[in-house]
Design an enzyme around this catalytic site. Structure first.
Site, short mmCIF file in Angstrom:
data_model
loop_
_atom_site.label_atom_id
_atom_site.label_comp_id
_atom_site.label_asym_id
_atom_site.label_seq_id
_atom_site.Cartn_x
_atom_site.Cartn_y
_atom_site.Cartn_z
N CYS A 1 45.36 47.31 48.16
CA CYS A 1 47.02 47.19 48.24
C CYS A 1 47.61 45.72 48.49
CB CYS A 1 47.44 48.04 49.56
SG CYS A 1 46.66 49.58 49.62
N ARG B 1 44.55 43.03 43.10
CA ARG B 1 43.82 43.91 44.10
C ARG B 1 43.63 45.15 43.94
NH1 ARG B 1 44.83 40.44 49.08
NH2 ARG B 1 44.73 42.48 50.42
N TRP C 1 46.62 51.75 47.34
CA TRP C 1 45.51 52.30 46.83
C TRP C 1 45.57 53.50 47.58
CZ3 TRP C 1 42.43 51.35 42.77
CH2 TRP C 1 41.15 51.89 42.68
N ASN D 1 49.33 48.65 54.74
CA ASN D 1 47.61 48.51 54.28
C ASN D 1 46.96 48.92 55.32
OD1 ASN D 1 48.63 47.41 51.79
ND2 ASN D 1 47.86 45.36 52.25
N GLY D 2 45.63 49.64 55.09
CA GLY D 2 44.76 50.17 56.03
C GLY D 2 44.77 51.51 56.35
N GLU E 1 22.66 41.79 40.31
CA GLU E 1 23.94 41.62 39.90
C GLU E 1 24.37 41.71 38.59
OE1 GLU E 1 27.96 39.62 40.34
OE2 GLU E 1 26.44 40.63 41.58
N LYS F 1 27.50 44.35 37.52
CA LYS F 1 28.69 43.84 36.55
C LYS F 1 28.90 44.97 35.81
CE LYS F 1 30.19 40.33 38.74
NZ LYS F 1 30.01 40.98 39.82
N GLU G 1 30.64 48.01 37.36
CA GLU G 1 31.93 47.55 37.64
C GLU G 1 32.74 47.88 36.31
OE1 GLU G 1 31.96 44.84 41.12
OE2 GLU G 1 31.34 43.94 39.41
N HIS H 1 5.46 51.21 39.72
CA HIS H 1 5.64 52.23 40.88
C HIS H 1 6.60 53.26 40.87
CE1 HIS H 1 2.80 49.68 43.25
NE2 HIS H 1 3.35 48.63 42.64
N LYS I 1 40.08 44.38 44.70
CA LYS I 1 39.37 43.28 44.73
C LYS I 1 38.72 43.13 46.17
CE LYS I 1 38.34 39.21 43.56
NZ LYS I 1 37.20 38.83 42.93
#
Length: 615
Positions: A2, A27, A75, A101-102, A484, A488, A491, A507, A610
């Protein structure tokens, strides 16, 4: 998550707030809204979806002009992304507007109380209860800041609140607990925002708000108290970048711009690290050298991309300092009852400095007596403030949700910290430290060279846009790089991607290999730990024999991989521990291009924000 903007001054509040919300779009959000005080009343507009929907609404139904206002990009947490659930939320009389927010954890009980007293709540959100509670308290005390303090003392959870009241039309009030909020200080105007980028076009002077504080803004001043009303100490700071740093600068996506900025970001993070005596020096290390010398364990806590930086840091810390190092997902850390003590050094890594899981892990560690050092990109954010020491990266603003330059600068910071611990503990000689710092100093140029050779990687990405799965393999520090690279793609490309330690192939994961399955392999230097190199070449042969399409990232001069690479991506030769700084870059470019080819939103991928400011 948010975005919040508040403004009081001489300009059009609506223009300032909407422009600020645009700067906070990175964000992540799914609805947007504004409220403006004008002509003795309060006017609000809000719409589900992107800001363009709100802007269209404001064209069709203009709000009265005014110089005090608030805005929000939401959000969804409590209630779906609908017009009714979008912020701001108003009381039944339409005199109070609140953005938030929160998460307010006790909202259900508060909602029931309000309903019993005759309030009519129109949304599914936890935020709306605050508007109604503020209206009640204001009717008793006649002051919005005091009403906010009274309400905050009743709330459980993590929250940033910003509110205005039509009966006090020259004031904006904010409050924070475990969620970011910063003040922008101008001339004859002041700002509130969840991120300095919202007001950086107007002022670079800012004030960081502490935990459990309420701030009152007028055109001429800023007053900060705690929730009980006592004056609070605050710290002013200057933002060392300007509005142009948050613009795309001619690139199609912020992510592309931020990938291109990595050479400079790496160089900036290294600036000023050697003092006049030739010793390595860090930022605000408020932990005595004697305490660091006595540390018997290092624990790194982080989430997502920062967690991968921590996994790489583990190799450097243990190799250069001989201290045992653990790396923990911050979201799991405090729930497993970790063994910590006064001789434990906890390293908290967070780009934003507001990552809630990492913040909670940090607080748990300090409660157990451990010392905490933060690695962070955001000056004045909560995690550095609550740590015993901080090492700032200097990546500048990172707008794209998928982290790129923040990751590379986190790696540089981790290497510097490992060297600093080696210096303090006497496990590294000064000339050894300087040699590594010199290698780090040339990495920016090496990253630049990698970026200049990426067109074949982009073409390869476009050719694989139809694929459903891509796997990544690595050994040693190449394993976190594989993780990583896979993250990516998840995402950005919304595809199945997994990173594996190459030695684990036999394995189980080798069962996934099938004809023409793309597999990216990060190959360690043959000049460093040659046994690792030989083993991963064997891994490449194993998967290629089973039909995999091998995409090999190997350093210049490594000819042993050539016969087994369907696609070969060259990176400059670097010391083994530093190789992630160059081998990660092609994976960033690959993911960005593949996502673009699939028609996805690169800077704001679906369902992601974000900064994750709730647990």
């Amino acid at each position: 998550m948010c975005g919040i903007v508040g403004y009081v001054g001489g300009q059009s509040a609506l223009d300032v707030v909407v422009a600020g919300l645009k700067r906070l779009e990175y964000r992540g959000y799914d609805s947007a809204g504004v409220a403006v005080l004008a002509d003795g009343g309060l006017a609000a507009a809000k719409k589900a979806g992107k800001l363009v929907n709100l802007e269209k609404e404001l064209v069709e139904r203009p709000l009265a002009g005014g110089s005090v206002g608030i805005g929000h990009t939401r959000w969804a947490t409590h209630g779906g992304p609908t017009d009714a659930n979008a912020h701001p939320h108003l009381d039944n009389a339409g005199r109070v507007a609140v953005v938030h927010n929160g998460i307010i954890e006790n909202f259900a009980a508060l909602r029931e109380e309000l309903t019993e007293r005759g309030h009519d709540l129109l949304s599914e959100t936890d935020t709306e209860v605050v508007a109604h509670l503020l209206a009640e308290e204001f009717s008793s005390v006649g002051d919005l800041a005091e009403a906010m303090r009274l309400v905050c003392r009743r709330l459980d959870g993590a929250f940033t609140l910003v509110a205005v009241h039509a009966d006090q039309p020259d004031v904006v009030v904010g409050a924070r607990r475990n969620s970011p909020l910063v003040v922008g200080v101008g001339e004859g105007e002041n700002f509130l925002a969840s991120d300095v980028s919202a007001f950086i076009a107007h002022t670079r002077s800012a004030i960081e708000l502490g935990q459990d504080q309420v701030v009152e803004l007028t055109r001429d001043g800023v007053t900060v108290t705690d929730f009980e009303g006592a004056p609070a100490d605050v710290r002013a700071f200057h933002v060392d970048w300007d509005a142009s740093a948050a613009e795309k600068g001619g690139y199609d996506h912020f992510m592309l711009k931020e990938i291109a900025e990595q050479p400079k970001a790496v160089a900036d993070t290294l600036l000023g690290r050697i003092d006049a005596n030739g010793r390595l020096t860090l930022d605000e290390v408020r932990i005595a050298d004697a305490v660091l010398r006595e540390a018997d364990k290092v624990v790194i806590v982080a989430c997502g991309t920062a967690f991968h930086a921590g996994l790489i840091a583990k190799y450097a810390i243990e190799h250069w300092t001989r201290i045992p190092c653990e790396v923990e997902l911050a979201s799991e850390f405090r729930y497993r009852d970790p063994i910590l003590g006064q001789r434990t050094l906890v390293i908290a890594i967070s780009q934003s400095g507001e990552t809630m899981d990492t913040l909670m892990a940090l607080r748990h560690a300090r409660e157990q007596g451990a010392k905490v050092l933060a690695i962070c990109n955001t000056n004045g954010s909560t995690i550095p403030r609550e740590s015993d020491a901080v090492l700032y990266t200097h990546a500048g603003p990172e707008v794209a949700v998928a982290s790129t330059k923040a990751f590379l600068t986190q790696l540089v910071a981790c290497y510097l910290l490992a060297l600093y611990l080696g210096q303090v503990r006497g496990t590294k000689w000064g000339d050894e430290i300087h040699a590594v710092v010199r290698e780090l100093a040339r990495i920016g140029e090496e990253v630049e060279r990698v970026l200049e050779t990426m067109e074949p990687v982009r073409a390869l990405a476009r050719s694989l846009a139809h694929k459903d799965t891509i796997l990544f393999l690595g050994r040693h520090v190449g394993y976190p790089v594989a993780l990583e690279g896979a993250l990516k793609l998840k995402e950005l490309a919304y595809m199945h991607a997994e990173g594996f330690a190459a030695g684990e192939l036999k394995h189980g994961p080798i069962a996934l290999i099938e004809e023409d399955l793309p597999v990216v392999v990060v190959v360690p230097s043959p000049k460093g730990r040659s046994v690792l190199h030989d083993k991963i070449v064997s891994n490449i042969q194993e998967i290629r024999a089973r039909g995999a399409r091998t995409i090999v990232i190997a350093e210049e001069g490594d000819e042993a991989v050539v016969p087994f690479a369907d696609h070969l991506v060259r990176v400059p030769a670097t010391p083994t521990l530093l190789q992630p700084l160059v081998s990660t870059v092609p994976l960033q470019v690959f993911a960005c291009e593949l996502a673009t080819a699939r028609g996805n939103e690169v800077d704001q991928p679906r369902n992601l924000a974000k900064s994750v400011t709730v647990e």
